[in-house]
Enzyme design. Structure first.
Site, mmCIF file in Angstrom:
data_model
loop_
_atom_site.group_PDB
_atom_site.id
_atom_site.type_symbol
_atom_site.label_atom_id
_atom_site.label_comp_id
_atom_site.label_asym_id
_atom_site.label_seq_id
_atom_site.Cartn_x
_atom_site.Cartn_y
_atom_site.Cartn_z
ATOM 1 N N ASN A 154 46.553 83.668 46.064
ATOM 2 C CA ASN A 154 46.439 83.767 47.526
ATOM 3 C C ASN A 154 45.009 84.144 47.902
ATOM 4 O O ASN A 154 44.324 84.893 47.189
ATOM 5 C CB ASN A 154 47.464 84.726 48.119
ATOM 6 C CG ASN A 154 47.477 86.111 47.524
ATOM 7 O OD1 ASN A 154 47.171 86.297 46.354
ATOM 8 N ND2 ASN A 154 47.838 87.092 48.319
ATOM 9 N N CYS A 181 48.307 80.719 50.812
ATOM 10 C CA CYS A 181 49.162 81.269 49.755
ATOM 11 C C CYS A 181 48.793 80.690 48.391
ATOM 12 O O CYS A 181 48.196 79.606 48.288
ATOM 13 C CB CYS A 181 50.623 80.935 50.028
ATOM 14 S SG CYS A 181 51.350 81.772 51.433
ATOM 15 N N GLU A 221 50.695 79.314 46.133
ATOM 16 C CA GLU A 221 51.336 78.030 45.848
ATOM 17 C C GLU A 221 50.531 76.884 46.434
ATOM 18 O O GLU A 221 50.283 75.862 45.789
ATOM 19 C CB GLU A 221 52.747 77.992 46.453
ATOM 20 C CG GLU A 221 53.702 79.034 45.913
ATOM 21 C CD GLU A 221 53.708 80.317 46.745
ATOM 22 O OE1 GLU A 221 52.620 80.812 47.097
ATOM 23 O OE2 GLU A 221 54.802 80.825 47.020
ATOM 24 N N CYS A 230 57.076 81.157 50.628
ATOM 25 C CA CYS A 230 57.281 81.198 52.078
ATOM 26 C C CYS A 230 57.656 79.804 52.591
ATOM 27 O O CYS A 230 57.563 78.795 51.872
ATOM 28 C CB CYS A 230 56.024 81.705 52.789
ATOM 29 S SG CYS A 230 54.719 80.468 52.943
HETATM 30 N N1 THU Z 1 51.839 84.898 49.863
HETATM 31 C C1 THU Z 1 51.714 83.935 48.909
HETATM 32 O O1 THU Z 1 50.658 83.790 48.281
HETATM 33 N N2 THU Z 1 52.789 83.136 48.668
HETATM 34 C C2 THU Z 1 53.969 83.195 49.355
HETATM 35 O O2 THU Z 1 54.834 82.335 49.190
HETATM 36 C C3 THU Z 1 54.213 84.302 50.284
HETATM 37 C C4 THU Z 1 53.033 85.126 50.650
HETATM 38 C C5 THU Z 1 50.673 85.760 50.157
HETATM 39 C C6 THU Z 1 50.040 85.494 51.492
HETATM 40 C C7 THU Z 1 49.357 86.819 51.772
HETATM 41 O O3 THU Z 1 48.084 86.810 51.167
HETATM 42 C C8 THU Z 1 50.218 87.841 51.053
HETATM 43 O O4 THU Z 1 51.064 87.106 50.171
HETATM 44 C C9 THU Z 1 51.088 88.681 51.972
HETATM 45 O O5 THU Z 1 51.829 87.894 52.818
#
Ligand code: THU
Length: 126
Positions: free
Chosen positions: A42, A53, A55, A86
């Site tokens: 992320n 994110c 992914e 998410c």
């Molecule tokens: N995040 C991800 O990298 N992947 C997800 O599927 C959910 C959330 C990250 C985004 C942000 O940097 C942190 O988690 C908190 O939301």
């Protein structure tokens, strides 16, 4: 690469996360249908909505290198919690790996979901 190895790679990517706002580190490891592996973490931003994110970082890296079909993605959170993707990431998975699988860790066990199980009615135009 086995699911276990893919998950270990995803975990190792948490150390690359840029997460000064949430302090929630996420790593991802993606396998293309022809067997290449791409990783992501992320990447947050002071303008929170600009955050990407883990992914999507992995998927966008792979697409930008010419890959469009993926079979598996492992996702791990730095704090050891189960890193369910998410909704936005699921929609992006729906675009490039609607028949693919998501690999996660749940209390030390490897758990596997179909993308279509996590996003049963994803939006599509094509
Ligand atoms: N995040 C991800 O990298 N992947 C997800 O599927 C959910 C959330 C990250 C985004 C942000 O940097 C942190 O988690 C908190 O939301």
């Amino acid at each position: 690469m086995s699911d276990k190895e893919l998950l270990e790679l995803a975990k190792s990517m948490c150390s690359k996360a840029y997460a000064p706002y949430s302090h929630f580190q996420v790593g991802a490891a993606l396998v293309t249908k022809d067997g290449s592996v791409y990783t992501g973490c992320n990447i947050e931003n002071a303008s929170y909505g600009a955050t990407n994110c883990a992914e999507r970082t992995a998927i966008f890296k792979a697409v930008s290198e010419g890959h469009r079909h993926f079979s598996r993605i492992a996702v791990a959170a730095g704090d050891g919690s189960t890193a369910y993707p998410c909704g936005i990431c699921l929609q992006v998975m729906n675009e490039f790996m609607s028949d693919g699988k998501v690999i996660l860790e749940d209390n030390g066990n490897i758990v596997e979901y179909e993308v279509r199980e996590l996003l049963p009615h994803g939006f599509t135009l094509v």
